[in-house]
Design an enzyme around this catalytic site. Structure first.
Site, PDB file in Angstrom:
ATOM      1  CE  LYS A  68      -3.549  -2.066   2.702  1.00  0.00           C
ATOM      2  NZ  LYS A  68      -4.646  -2.165   3.751  1.00  0.00           N
ATOM      3  CD  GLN A 141     -10.769   2.150  -1.364  1.00  0.00           C
ATOM      4  OE1 GLN A 141     -10.261   3.355  -0.723  1.00  0.00           O
ATOM      5  NE2 GLN A 141     -11.631   1.540  -0.943  1.00  0.00           N
ATOM      6  CG  ASP A 142      -7.447  -0.520   2.428  1.00  0.00           C
ATOM      7  OD1 ASP A 142      -8.423  -1.072   2.578  1.00  0.00           O
ATOM      8  OD2 ASP A 142      -6.261  -0.683   1.995  1.00  0.00           O
ATOM      9  CD  GLU A 223     -12.289  -3.732   2.141  1.00  0.00           C
ATOM     10  OE1 GLU A 223     -11.783  -2.719   3.000  1.00  0.00           O
ATOM     11  OE2 GLU A 223     -12.440  -4.741   2.960  1.00  0.00           O
ATOM     12  CG  ASN A 274     -16.250  -6.125   4.440  1.00  0.00           C
ATOM     13  OD1 ASN A 274     -17.054  -6.977   3.904  1.00  0.00           O
ATOM     14  ND2 ASN A 274     -15.267  -5.435   4.354  1.00  0.00           N
ATOM     15  CD  GLN A 303     -11.528  -7.514  10.824  1.00  0.00           C
ATOM     16  OE1 GLN A 303     -10.791  -6.396  10.224  1.00  0.00           O
ATOM     17  NE2 GLN A 303     -10.864  -8.514  10.862  1.00  0.00           N
ATOM     18  CE1 TYR A 307      -6.801  -2.743  11.237  1.00  0.00           C
ATOM     19  CE2 TYR A 307      -8.791  -4.213  11.202  1.00  0.00           C
ATOM     20  CZ  TYR A 307      -7.576  -3.864  10.587  1.00  0.00           C
ATOM     21  OH  TYR A 307      -7.119  -4.583   9.470  1.00  0.00           O
ATOM     22  CD  GLU A 344      -9.196  -7.602   1.736  1.00  0.00           C
ATOM     23  OE1 GLU A 344      -9.340  -7.302   2.915  1.00  0.00           O
ATOM     24  OE2 GLU A 344      -8.881  -6.665   1.105  1.00  0.00           O
ATOM     25  CD1 TRP A 370      -5.212  -8.920   5.985  1.00  0.00           C
ATOM     26  CD2 TRP A 370      -5.552  -8.179   3.788  1.00  0.00           C
ATOM     27  NE1 TRP A 370      -4.581  -7.729   5.617  1.00  0.00           N
ATOM     28  CE2 TRP A 370      -4.840  -7.383   4.327  1.00  0.00           C
ATOM     29  CE3 TRP A 370      -5.579  -8.134   2.189  1.00  0.00           C
ATOM     30  CZ2 TRP A 370      -4.311  -6.226   3.610  1.00  0.00           C
ATOM     31  CZ3 TRP A 370      -5.268  -7.103   1.514  1.00  0.00           C
ATOM     32  CH2 TRP A 370      -4.544  -6.024   2.435  1.00  0.00           C
TER      33      TRP A 370
END
Length: 479
Positions: A68, A141-142, A223, A274, A303, A307, A344, A370
């Protein structure tokens, strides 16, 4: 002829018939040699199946490798896959890599494709292909762009900018920033030609890879966020936005197909998938051929624990979420008749991992884990990303290519028990190929085939040939 002799001959004939229908072989542990490249070649779609050039149904077990950060895809950087990584992956049965590519890397300045970057992508594709591994090119992309601390779209391609007083909460919450939502609207309306620039970049990459046997397709956008339409996606999905999104996918597909008319393309649902929302892709007819649905399968609770530091006990909510996600996937396939590949999924918790894997097996749907970074930086060998419990679950016995239509599939990562049934297609001359896990049979294994015969290759794969048109059942058990 005495009746006793007739009975004995009848018993012998019956035994011969039974043996011809069921073959049981005891096999030592599989060799560690990597598979050869004979499973490569162009892919396409046939109904809900991904098929190879022989007409065999292909099941993908792969990993993600996504860089990335500029300058992107630099051999020896500790992330980009090397020839040694390719050998390791092939030895463990992985037949695909989802390789992250960047619009920012492809076209760092307006209208000019970076051919050096394209060449590096081609080199990785060919390196993987040398070990029999296909590559899915993932336009990743993120957070849209470095403008918001994300990645993917070059800053020149987007006009919206965050205001000086607009807080940026970082991944993943930066998607709620008003400025980013306005920027996504620019994408979906193609207001300043951003989709055309992206299409041109993807076409250039597709053209450079045309004829390379390792390419399995292009995933058009990772995404995608709906922009200011996002609130309309909750709580039942957003059919109005998805119609607009599908038009964007169709536009990008035309660019790719202008460079290679047969290149498969992979369409992701918008990323509210998601967050438990269904996709409405395919409510209007998908006119293009060789389109594969490419959802992700992440558990929100898990998740958030990763995170945002929420308690891991929330992972108990993952099972019902997985059930809902896979019902949404089933709905898409039933509605469109198109194949799906989970591009993913991944989690540090083995229970969450296994939840995806067992649901994929039961539907004969492939997946890409992933994440996998290079083990090799120069002469240094790093830790194995597939060591431990994750590797025990991900390295599986499975059918890589099936000369027919799969009917049932199961694999028990605890015992190594594999059970697979397919209905053969006599028009397919190539054999069914089963990879036998390199981890689950330390003392060897036993193979039983009902309705066919098999042989074992030097790298431990099983080649199955059907006796007729009746279903073939293949079972592998540990000694």
């Amino acid at each position: 002829m005495p009746s006793s002799i007739r009975r004995a001959l009848a018993s012998i004939v019956a035994l011969i018939v039974a043996v011809s229908a069921t073959v049981v072989t005891s096999v030592p542990g599989p060799a560690d040699a990597a598979p050869t490249g004979d499973l490569l070649g162009p892919l396409g779609t046939r109904g809900e199946r991904i098929v190879d050039e022989h007409g065999r149904t292909v099941l993908i077990h792969g990993v993600n490798n996504v860089d990335k950060q500029a300058p992107y895809i630099q051999p020896g950087d500790g992330l980009t896959l090397t020839a040694r990584d390719a050998k390791d992956l092939a030895r463990q049965g992985f037949n695909a890599v989802r390789l992250g590519i960047s619009f920012d890397g492809l076209m760092p300045t307006r209208g000019r494709v970076d051919t050096a970057y394209v060449d590096r992508v081609v080199d990785v594709v060919d390196t993987l292909a040398a070990e029999g591994i296909r590559t899915l090119l993932d336009n990743h992309q993120d957070g849209l762009s470095s403008v918001w601390g994300g990645n993917g779209f070059p800053s020149w391609s987007i006009k919206a900018r965050p205001s000086k007083l607009e807080p940026n909460p970082g991944f993943p919450l930066y998607y709620i920033m008003p400025s980013m939502n306005l920027a996504w609207d620019e994408v979906w309306t193609n207001r300043y030609g951003v989709l055309d620039h992206l299409g041109t970049a993807l076409a250039a990459l597709t053209s450079a890879l045309k004829g390379h046997r390792g390419v399995m397709g292009v995933e058009l956008l990772n995404e995608p966020w709906p922009g200011t339409a996002a609130p309309t996606c909750f709580p039942f999905g957003c059919p109005v936005f998805d119609r607009q999104y599908q038009r964007a996918m169709e536009k990008l597909t035309r660019y790719v197909r202008g460079a290679d008319a047969r290149m498969p393309v992979y369409w992701e649902p918008n990323v509210t998938w998601n967050q438990l929302m269904p996709s409405n892709l395919g409510r209007s007819t998908i006119r293009s051929s060789n389109v594969v649905f490419a959802p992700h399968d992440y558990c929100i609770a898990s998740q958030l624990a990763i995170y945002l530091g929420l308690p891991e006990e929330f992972r108990a909510l993952c099972t019902p979420q997985h059930d809902l996600t896979w019902r949404h996937l089933d709905d898409f396939r039933a509605r469109t008749g198109r194949p799906a590949l989970v591009t993913e999924f991944g989690d540090g918790d083995p229970t969450v991992l296994n939840s995806t894997l067992t649901r994929a097996d039961s539907r004969r749907v492939g997946w890409m884990y992933w994440h996998y970074s290079s083990r090799y930086t120069g002469s240094t060998v790093g830790s194995d990303p597939l060591a431990g419990e994750a590797g025990r679950l991900l390295v599986r016995t499975y059918p890589q290519a099936t000369a027919g239509r799969p009917e049932s599939l199961s694999f028990d990562a605890t015992t190594g028990a594999f059970d697979y049934t397919y209905r053969p297609d006599r028009s397919v001359s190539a054999p069914t190929v089963v990879y036998v896990s390199s981890r689950h049979y330390p003392r060897g294994y036993t193979v039983r085939v009902d309705g066919g015969t098999h042989r074992v290759t030097s790298d431990g794969r099983l080649l199955i040939s059907a006796d007729g048109t009746s279903p073939v059942r293949v079972r592998v058990t540990a000694k």
